[in-house]
Design a protein around this motif. Structure first.
Motif, PDB file in Angstrom:
ATOM      1  N   VAL A   3     -11.935 -34.733 -29.015  1.00  0.00           N
ATOM      2  CA  VAL A   3     -11.194 -35.660 -28.150  1.00  0.00           C
ATOM      3  C   VAL A   3     -11.185 -37.026 -28.810  1.00  0.00           C
ATOM      4  O   VAL A   3     -12.243 -37.586 -29.117  1.00  0.00           O
ATOM      5  CB  VAL A   3     -11.830 -35.760 -26.747  1.00  0.00           C
ATOM      6  N   THR A   5      -9.899 -40.924 -28.386  1.00  0.00           N
ATOM      7  CA  THR A   5      -9.483 -41.862 -27.340  1.00  0.00           C
ATOM      8  C   THR A   5      -9.006 -43.169 -27.954  1.00  0.00           C
ATOM      9  O   THR A   5      -9.649 -43.716 -28.855  1.00  0.00           O
ATOM     10  CB  THR A   5     -10.650 -42.150 -26.374  1.00  0.00           C
ATOM     11  N   ASN A  85      -0.619 -35.733 -17.995  1.00  0.00           N
ATOM     12  CA  ASN A  85      -0.905 -35.016 -19.228  1.00  0.00           C
ATOM     13  C   ASN A  85       0.382 -34.503 -19.856  1.00  0.00           C
ATOM     14  O   ASN A  85       1.278 -34.033 -19.129  1.00  0.00           O
ATOM     15  CB  ASN A  85      -1.804 -33.798 -18.963  1.00  0.00           C
ATOM     16  N   THR A 100      -3.621 -36.934 -22.682  1.00  0.00           N
ATOM     17  CA  THR A 100      -3.750 -37.538 -21.354  1.00  0.00           C
ATOM     18  C   THR A 100      -3.534 -39.040 -21.451  1.00  0.00           C
ATOM     19  O   THR A 100      -4.137 -39.704 -22.292  1.00  0.00           O
ATOM     20  CB  THR A 100      -5.149 -37.262 -20.754  1.00  0.00           C
ATOM     21  N   LYS A 120      -5.838 -40.083 -24.501  1.00  0.00           N
ATOM     22  CA  LYS A 120      -6.820 -39.128 -25.012  1.00  0.00           C
ATOM     23  C   LYS A 120      -6.106 -37.926 -25.615  1.00  0.00           C
ATOM     24  O   LYS A 120      -5.326 -37.258 -24.937  1.00  0.00           O
ATOM     25  CB  LYS A 120      -7.760 -38.681 -23.890  1.00  0.00           C
ATOM     26  N   TYR A 121      -6.392 -37.689 -26.890  1.00  0.00           N
ATOM     27  CA  TYR A 121      -5.779 -36.586 -27.628  1.00  0.00           C
ATOM     28  C   TYR A 121      -6.809 -35.462 -27.764  1.00  0.00           C
ATOM     29  O   TYR A 121      -7.866 -35.649 -28.366  1.00  0.00           O
ATOM     30  CB  TYR A 121      -5.336 -37.045 -29.007  1.00  0.00           C
ATOM     31  N   TYR A 122      -6.484 -34.292 -27.198  1.00  0.00           N
ATOM     32  CA  TYR A 122      -7.390 -33.144 -27.236  1.00  0.00           C
ATOM     33  C   TYR A 122      -6.913 -32.206 -28.342  1.00  0.00           C
ATOM     34  O   TYR A 122      -5.901 -31.522 -28.200  1.00  0.00           O
ATOM     35  CB  TYR A 122      -7.393 -32.421 -25.893  1.00  0.00           C
ATOM     36  N   THR A 123      -7.643 -32.207 -29.458  1.00  0.00           N
ATOM     37  CA  THR A 123      -7.214 -31.439 -30.633  1.00  0.00           C
ATOM     38  C   THR A 123      -7.712 -29.994 -30.571  1.00  0.00           C
ATOM     39  O   THR A 123      -8.683 -29.674 -29.877  1.00  0.00           O
ATOM     40  CB  THR A 123      -7.723 -32.095 -31.922  1.00  0.00           C
TER      41      THR A 123
END
Length: 326
Positions: A3, A5, A85, A100, A120-123
């Protein structure tokens, strides 16, 4: 899965309630209208904007991506907080599970707003998120924000009806605004190609700009026709000076129904100077030449300044959303 941010903030002259309504509550309708070069449509697939709703955003033709789907997570109308999201779309590139965004608008001391955004980037897997990609996304979001800000500022009428003070002869007003766009690029967009660009990005305010005499050199005269629904129909401008090397432009408004037989002319001088951060400082001097004992209204000057600021920010927003332009 990792994650990443990122946080950012931007200041605007628009109060929180008004900006929240435009960006969030009416954003699905407003944004495709004012930036059609970026967004083709926004439509709800599930729900109608409440938490849990899912909408599809279709990008305009020529965009790098085709579409994305967003899920509304939370909306707080009293505290001006919005969370959603990005859950699907070619922009995720099978490398991101979701993105998000949390946006909060807070009142600033000068009656405007501070817009704070957390992204927030969830890779997926070992994917490494590149700074360039994040920056491009931030620049695009900033461009949209400034386009909305410009849209709100633009409709201000030219003359107010509140109390005034008596001014005879010449009234001079000076202002300045900072932009992240370098002087050469901003001058080309605002001045050298402004007659083409401004009606394109602000069709609700300007229907057309055409030269009646000359082709942009000093002495040229152009007619500006306002958009439908505008308080005024047209104005004529005379180019006084163009200095491409020092980014200086001077012109006079010499005719138009906005004058109401009360002004001889209005002369605007604009100068763009380089700022330390690589952007520009735009300095403007406006001189109003009154006829007889006409009382020039302070509210009118303020509204005119806000209208000019709205145009400037609309051009800035376009350049941020289209970094390869100019």
């Amino acid at each position: 899965m990792g994650v990443f941010t990122y946080e950012s903030e931007i200041v605007t002259a628009i109060p929180p309630a008004k900006m929240f309504k435009a960006c969030i509550l009416d954003g699905d309708t407003l944004i495709p209208k004012i930036v059609p070069q970026v967004f083709k449509s926004v439509e709800y697939l599930e729900g109608n904007g409440e938490p849990g709703s899912i909408r599809k955003v279709t990008f305009a033709q020529g965009s790098q991506f085709k579409y994305m789907k967003q899920k509304v997570e939370a909306i707080d109308k009293e505290n001006f907080v919005y969370i959603y999201n990005v859950v699907e779309g070619d922009a995720l590139m099978t490398k991101l599970e979701k993105i998000t965004y949390e946006t909060k608008l807070e009142a600033s001391p000068d009656w405007g707003s501070v817009c704070r955004t957390t992204s927030k980037y969830y890779t997926i897997g070992d994917f490494e998120l590149k700074e360039d990609g994040v920056k491009a996304g931030k620049d695009k979001a900033l461009g949209i924000f400034k386009a909305i800000e410009a849209y709100i500022l633009i409709p201000m009428c030219l003359w107010g009806d509140n109390k005034c003070r008596k001014v005879m002869g010449v009234f001079t007003y000076e202002s300045q605004v900072v932009t992240a766009i370098p002087p050469a690029k901003m001058f080309k967009a605002c001045v050298l190609d402004g007659d083409n660009l401004i009606p394109k990005i602000l069709p609700q305010a300007f229907k057309s700009i055409e030269y009646i005499e000359g082709n942009g050199e000093p002495g040229s005269i152009k007619k500006v026709t306002f958009g439908e629904g505008s308080q005024f129909k047209y104005m004529k401008q005379k180019v006084e000076a163009v200095d491409k090397e020092n980014f200086v432009y001077i012109y006079s408004v010499i005719e138009g129904d906005a004058f109401m037989n009360k002004l001889e002319k209005i002369t605007y001088e604009t100068k763009l100077e380089a700022s330390p951060g690589g952007g520009s400082l735009c300095k403007t001097s406006s001189k109003y030449y009154t006829v007889g004992e006409f009382e020039l209204k302070e509210e009118g000057i303020k509204a005119g300044k806000e209208k000019a600021l709205g145009m400037f920010k609309a051009i800035e927003a376009y350049l941020l959303a289209n970094p390869d332009a100019y």
